[in-house]
Design an enzyme around this catalytic site. Structure first.
Site, PDB file in Angstrom:
ATOM      1  N   ILE A   1       0.837  -1.189   0.000  1.00 29.63           N
ATOM      2  CA  ILE A   1       0.000   0.000   0.000  1.00 29.63           C
ATOM      3  C   ILE A   1       0.875   1.243   0.000  1.00 29.63           C
ATOM      4  O   ILE A   1       1.959   1.271   0.597  1.00 29.63           O
ATOM      5  CB  ILE A   1      -0.964  -0.002   1.200  1.00 29.63           C
ATOM      6  CG1 ILE A   1      -2.102   0.998   0.987  1.00 29.63           C
ATOM      7  CG2 ILE A   1      -0.228   0.248   2.497  1.00 29.63           C
ATOM      8  CD1 ILE A   1      -3.276   0.793   1.921  1.00 29.63           C
TER       9      ILE A   1
ATOM     10  N   ASP B   1      -2.145  -9.574  -0.292  1.00 27.00           N
ATOM     11  CA  ASP B   1      -3.607  -9.570  -0.186  1.00 27.00           C
ATOM     12  C   ASP B   1      -4.234  -9.868  -1.544  1.00 27.00           C
ATOM     13  O   ASP B   1      -5.170 -10.661  -1.655  1.00 27.00           O
ATOM     14  CB  ASP B   1      -4.103  -8.199   0.300  1.00 27.00           C
ATOM     15  CG  ASP B   1      -3.779  -7.930   1.758  1.00 27.00           C
ATOM     16  OD1 ASP B   1      -4.096  -8.787   2.604  1.00 27.00           O
ATOM     17  OD2 ASP B   1      -3.225  -6.856   2.047  1.00 27.00           O
TER      18      ASP B   1
ATOM     19  N   ASP C   1      -5.207  -6.399   7.119  1.00 29.17           N
ATOM     20  CA  ASP C   1      -6.671  -6.380   7.187  1.00 29.17           C
ATOM     21  C   ASP C   1      -7.376  -6.420   5.838  1.00 29.17           C
ATOM     22  O   ASP C   1      -8.579  -6.168   5.754  1.00 29.17           O
ATOM     23  CB  ASP C   1      -7.145  -5.148   7.982  1.00 29.17           C
ATOM     24  CG  ASP C   1      -6.633  -3.833   7.401  1.00 29.17           C
ATOM     25  OD1 ASP C   1      -6.028  -3.834   6.310  1.00 29.17           O
ATOM     26  OD2 ASP C   1      -6.843  -2.786   8.049  1.00 29.17           O
TER      27      ASP C   1
ATOM     28  N   GLU D   1       2.830  -6.183   6.923  1.00 25.29           N
ATOM     29  CA  GLU D   1       2.065  -5.240   7.736  1.00 25.29           C
ATOM     30  C   GLU D   1       2.537  -5.151   9.180  1.00 25.29           C
ATOM     31  O   GLU D   1       2.536  -4.063   9.774  1.00 25.29           O
ATOM     32  CB  GLU D   1       0.581  -5.607   7.700  1.00 25.29           C
ATOM     33  CG  GLU D   1      -0.132  -5.249   6.405  1.00 25.29           C
ATOM     34  CD  GLU D   1       0.012  -6.309   5.322  1.00 25.29           C
ATOM     35  OE1 GLU D   1      -0.667  -6.217   4.297  1.00 25.29           O
ATOM     36  OE2 GLU D   1       0.843  -7.238   5.505  1.00 25.29           O
TER      37      GLU D   1
ATOM     38  N   GLY E   1       0.108  -5.400   0.701  1.00 29.95           N
ATOM     39  CA  GLY E   1      -1.124  -5.408  -0.072  1.00 29.95           C
ATOM     40  C   GLY E   1      -1.038  -6.251  -1.326  1.00 29.95           C
ATOM     41  O   GLY E   1      -2.057  -6.754  -1.815  1.00 29.95           O
TER      42      GLY E   1
END
Length: 273
Positions: free
Chosen positions: A69, A126, A154, A146, A123
């Site tokens: 991210i 993810d 998350d 993270e 990310g």
């Protein structure tokens, strides 16, 4: 076709039913910006609804798949003011929005194949754990990063990764945040196969995608849908679900065409979805 700031859709081969979707911020290592989170679901929905697309290959432009991210977008996360309850509720909505952007991969009826080179961090993990098939180069590297940013991941890694690599492996990777190689990703089962170079990967993944794209689109989308649903069902419930699914889908023309093609020793030709 819609123009995107953080993504690019490319049709590499004319008349191919494989479409290539690129994370397209190479100067930022394809870090996930606010634009990405609003554009990614739209891009996937566009490809999903396109009858000329049967398979999507997701890649990163430049040197890396995804560096995680964009940290500049995290600046406002901890800057709450006024009522802490309302600040918390707004943050929860913001997180749910980001989660929904990643889950768009699973909502897409068409198979999404992740083709990973360079870094796949935070990310990026993810996203690839939401994809249907994953490949990478041997020198690719991954990190569930993270925890090193004082964040509990998350956007889906903690929910999807254990089913892919096993609970214990997922726990170790998430708690240490350590970097692991493409070769280890293959050993863990995160990717199906590794390739010695990006060029080789692009070629072989293209062939795999074309092979899937030539199959019955009803059977392919059904396989994805049933496998996803079966993750959350008991064996008996999963069998019941696929029986109900096929009671609707097997009455289509694709089964007849597949049998005829096999009998006539020719390649089947299926209608668009």
């Amino acid at each position: 076709m819609e123009h995107f700031k953080a993504l690019e859709i490319v049709q590499k081969t004319p008349n191919s039913r494989v479409s290539h979707l690129y994370l397209n911020r190479p100067s930022h290592g394809n870090a996930l910006s606010p634009d990405f989170f609003s554009e990614f679901p739209r891009a996937l929905a566009t490809l999903d609804q396109n009858p000329d697309v049967n398979v999507i290959v997701l890649s990163g432009a430049g040197k890396h798949f995804c560096s995680g991210i964009d940290l500049s977008s995290l600046g406002s996360v901890n800057s709450h003011s006024g009522d802490r309850g309302r600040s918390g509720e707004k943050l929860r909505r913001d997180i749910k929005f980001l989660q929904d952007s990643v889950t768009a991969v699973e909502r897409c009826r068409k198979p999404v194949i992740a083709s990973v080179h360079g870094g796949c961090i935070g990310g990026g993990v993810d996203i690839v754990t939401a994809c249907d098939i994953r490949f990478c180069t041997e020198d690719a590297f991954f990190s569930v990063k993270e925890v090193d940013l004082a964040i509990t991941a998350d956007l889906g890694t903690l929910q999807r990764l254990p089913a892919i690599v096993g609970y214990g492996n997922a726990m170790e990777l998430a708690l240490t945040g350590r970097r692991f190689s493409g070769s280890e990703a293959k050993e863990l089962g995160l990717v199906s196969k590794t390739f010695s170079s990006k060029g080789e990967m692009d070629k072989k993944v293209g062939l795999i995608a074309e092979g899937i794209a030539a199959k019955s689109p009803l059977a392919v989308t059904g396989t994805k849908a049933v496998l996803q649903r079966s993750r959350d069902l008991s064996l008996e419930q999963g069998l019941d679900y696929v029986a109900t699914w096929n009671s609707a889908m097997l009455v289509g023309d694709d089964l007849t065409e597949a049998v005829s093609a096999h009998t006539q020793k020719r390649e089947p030709v299926f209608a668009k979805l």
